[in-house]
Design an enzyme around this catalytic site. Structure first.
Site, PDB file in Angstrom:
ATOM      1  N   HIS A  47       0.832  -1.197   0.000  1.00 16.39           N
ATOM      2  CA  HIS A  47       0.000   0.000   0.000  1.00 16.39           C
ATOM      3  C   HIS A  47       0.871   1.253   0.000  1.00 16.39           C
ATOM      4  O   HIS A  47       1.904   1.314   0.650  1.00 16.39           O
ATOM      5  CB  HIS A  47      -0.932   0.024   1.217  1.00 16.39           C
ATOM      6  N   CYS A 103       0.114   2.717  -4.724  1.00 16.86           N
ATOM      7  CA  CYS A 103      -0.510   4.004  -5.019  1.00 16.86           C
ATOM      8  C   CYS A 103       0.438   5.136  -4.631  1.00 16.86           C
ATOM      9  O   CYS A 103       1.255   4.998  -3.727  1.00 16.86           O
ATOM     10  CB  CYS A 103      -1.810   4.153  -4.232  1.00 16.86           C
TER      11      CYS A 103
END
Length: 141
Positions: A47, A103
């Site tokens: 993440h 991301c």
């Protein structure tokens, strides 16, 4: 590749967990003893996120972050730390290839220049004549 030259962090039995401390220790392990002519490789799949900029160096007001397994307790790893601990410490002539599969990874290294891997950029890279580097407007000289 010889496994003694690799460090793998994974949230799977038999591996060190990708905690904040282990990721930061991995940065230090990777760059320790690096010298001109070395080629280093770092890969992150996990993440990524953003936090409000904490030191005024981001034009958009946000730091890009890696989100370690224990982020709720230990916090996230800011782009400033990634640059300081992984990129800025490398000696001249040492190459570091980073693959960030997360991301907000476009400027997560906080590098002073941006390379665009489009047809023109790849062609220039292959010819050894890279001239499409753009100054990163968010880099704090």
């Amino acid at each position: 590749y010889d496994e003694k030259n690799m460090r793998v962090l994974m949230d799977k039995k038999g591996y060190q967990s990708p905690t904040k401390d282990n990721i930061l220790a991995g940065f230090k392990w990777l760059v320790m003893g690096a010298k001109a002519g070395d080629s280093l490789f770092f890969h992150y799949s996990g993440h990524g996120s953003q936090l409000p900029d904490d030191n005024g160096d981001e034009a958009d007001g946000y730091d890009e972050t890696l989100v370690p397994l224990d982020y709720q307790k230990a916090g996230q790893i800011r782009d400033d730390t990634i640059f300081t601990e992984l990129a800025s410490v490398l000696p001249k002539g040492c190459k570091l290839t980073c693959v960030m599969d997360c991301c907000h990874s476009g400027t997560i290294m906080d590098l002073p220049y941006i390379f665009t891997a489009d047809n023109e950029g790849i062609s220039q890279y292959n010819s050894g004549k890279i001239n499409n580097l753009q100054q990163n407007p968010e880099f704090n000289w």
